[in-house]
Design an enzyme around this catalytic site. Structure first.
Site, mmCIF file in Angstrom:
data_model
loop_
_atom_site.group_PDB
_atom_site.id
_atom_site.type_symbol
_atom_site.label_atom_id
_atom_site.label_comp_id
_atom_site.label_asym_id
_atom_site.label_seq_id
_atom_site.Cartn_x
_atom_site.Cartn_y
_atom_site.Cartn_z
ATOM 1 N N ARG A 1 0.856 -1.178 0.000
ATOM 2 C CA ARG A 1 0.000 0.000 0.000
ATOM 3 C C ARG A 1 0.898 1.236 0.000
ATOM 4 N NH1 ARG A 1 -4.360 1.141 4.674
ATOM 5 N NH2 ARG A 1 -2.468 1.546 5.836
ATOM 6 N N ASP B 1 1.102 -2.668 12.171
ATOM 7 C CA ASP B 1 1.405 -3.120 10.807
ATOM 8 C C ASP B 1 1.704 -4.623 10.839
ATOM 9 O OD1 ASP B 1 2.836 -1.723 7.976
ATOM 10 O OD2 ASP B 1 3.026 -3.859 8.458
ATOM 11 N N THR C 1 -0.716 7.669 -0.839
ATOM 12 C CA THR C 1 -2.039 7.627 -1.479
ATOM 13 C C THR C 1 -2.942 6.547 -0.881
ATOM 14 O OG1 THR C 1 -1.346 5.984 -3.114
ATOM 15 C CG2 THR C 1 -0.987 8.316 -3.682
ATOM 16 N N ASP D 1 5.088 -5.867 9.267
ATOM 17 C CA ASP D 1 6.257 -5.512 10.080
ATOM 18 C C ASP D 1 6.309 -6.363 11.350
ATOM 19 O OD1 ASP D 1 7.275 -3.637 8.352
ATOM 20 O OD2 ASP D 1 6.260 -1.948 9.295
HETATM 21 O O1 LIG Z 1 -7.033 -2.484 2.865
HETATM 22 P P1 LIG Z 1 -5.814 -1.698 2.510
HETATM 23 O O2 LIG Z 1 -5.937 -0.232 2.858
HETATM 24 O O3 LIG Z 1 -5.368 -1.899 1.095
HETATM 25 O O4 LIG Z 1 -4.648 -2.173 3.485
HETATM 26 C C1 LIG Z 1 -4.390 -3.483 3.764
HETATM 27 C C2 LIG Z 1 -3.074 -3.909 3.194
HETATM 28 O O5 LIG Z 1 -1.997 -3.210 3.855
HETATM 29 C C3 LIG Z 1 -1.085 -4.147 4.401
HETATM 30 O O6 LIG Z 1 -0.063 -4.456 3.509
HETATM 31 P P2 LIG Z 1 1.247 -3.540 3.375
HETATM 32 O O7 LIG Z 1 1.071 -2.472 2.361
HETATM 33 O O8 LIG Z 1 1.646 -3.045 4.738
HETATM 34 O O9 LIG Z 1 2.311 -4.549 2.791
HETATM 35 P P3 LIG Z 1 3.091 -5.722 3.559
HETATM 36 O O10 LIG Z 1 2.111 -6.845 3.708
HETATM 37 O O11 LIG Z 1 4.217 -6.029 2.653
HETATM 38 O O12 LIG Z 1 3.541 -5.186 4.897
HETATM 39 C C4 LIG Z 1 -1.959 -5.365 4.660
HETATM 40 O O13 LIG Z 1 -1.253 -6.536 4.842
HETATM 41 C C5 LIG Z 1 -2.873 -5.366 3.478
HETATM 42 O O14 LIG Z 1 -2.343 -6.024 2.350
HETATM 43 O O1 LIG Z 2 -3.805 -1.283 10.469
HETATM 44 C C1 LIG Z 2 -3.278 -1.693 9.415
HETATM 45 C C2 LIG Z 2 -3.696 -1.253 8.146
HETATM 46 C C3 LIG Z 2 -3.097 -1.763 7.030
HETATM 47 N N1 LIG Z 2 -2.101 -2.666 7.161
HETATM 48 C C4 LIG Z 2 -1.678 -3.090 8.371
HETATM 49 O O2 LIG Z 2 -0.767 -3.915 8.467
HETATM 50 N N2 LIG Z 2 -2.266 -2.590 9.472
HETATM 51 MG MG LIG Z 3 2.715 -3.914 6.058
#
Ligand SMILES: O=P(O)(O)OC[C@H]1O[C@H](OP(=O)(O)OP(=O)(O)O)[C@H](O)[C@@H]1O
Ligand SMILES: O=c1cc[nH]c(=O)[nH]1
Ligand SMILES: [Mg+2]
Length: 209
Positions: free
Chosen positions: A104, A200, A108, A203
């Protein structure tokens, strides 16, 4: 409208509380995500079709049941969805596995796709899409768009936490997709984080912060 199934099982809720705690470290976080995913996998497969089969026990002939109909594909949204794969596979060990890589954009909040590799016969399978977090819904909608473009017809989503805003977005864009969640939390903050949430998920799973 796709169904929203909140899994209120005491074991799922107990484990979710541990995940939410800020002092839970990566090792325990990973382990609990895996355990929760197995329990959630049990719920998400509740309606798989079965057929009767004749078998012989050591004592007599009898009729048992076996899973029939469509085969299953498990599709994690990378990275965080990876943490759910082993748990779900512990209940559907024969499933094929696809991967959709997505992050994400922090400014944005739009999803950016960087990888996609799926089983060839995706259109003939029941797809269990995995991502611990359903926040704005952007990532899940984009992942479902991609799966449908490749012919997928039977998709269900498994998420540990969801925000009401994201659920609404997914239900509007993809009313045929059922959403299974551990909890519907209160709201999204100004950075798109689920509140109260768990932070997160990627993370915390991989220790990258
Ligand atoms: O519903 P949304 O607003 O799209 O957010 C959710 C997304 O954000 C996080 O991923 P992230 O971008 O942190 O990537 P990662 O899994 O690599 O940490 C999570 O694991 C989802 O995939
Ligand atoms: O709270 C949140 C939102 C998006 N992605 C995450 O990992 N945590
Ligand atoms: Mg993430």
């Amino acid at each position: 409208m796709g169904e929203l199934i909140v899994m209120n099982h005491p074991l799922i809720q107990h484990k979710l509380t541990i995940l939410r705690k800020k002092e839970t470290g990566s090792k325990d976080f990973r382990e609990i995500v895996r355990e929760m995913s197995a329990l959630m996998g049990y719920e998400v497969t509740r309606d798989l079709e079965t057929e009767e089969v004749e078998i012989e026990t050591p004592l007599t002939k009898t009729v048992g049941k076996k899973i029939s109909g469509k085969k299953v594909a498990v599709v994690p949204i990378l990275r965080a969805g990876l943490g759910m794969v082993d748990g779900v596979l512990s209940v559907v060990p024969g499933a094929r596995i696809g991967h959709i890589g997505m992050f994400r954009d922090p400014d944005t909040l739009n999803p950016v796709t960087y990888y996609c590799k799926l089983p060839k016969d995706i259109s003939e399978r029941t797809i269990i899409l995995l991502d611990p977090m359903l926040a704005t819904g952007g990532s899940l909608v984009a992942a479902i768009d991609e799966l449908k473009k490749l012919g997928a017809k039977d998709i269900r989503s498994l998420n540990i936490l969801a925000a009401p805003e994201g659920i609404e977005v997914v239900q509007k864009s993809h009313p045929d997709v059922d959403i299974y969640v551990g909890s519907v939390d209160d709201y999204l903050d100004e950075h798109g984080y689920i509140i109260p949430g768990l932070g997160d998920a990627g993370d915390r799973l991989f220790g990258t912060k």
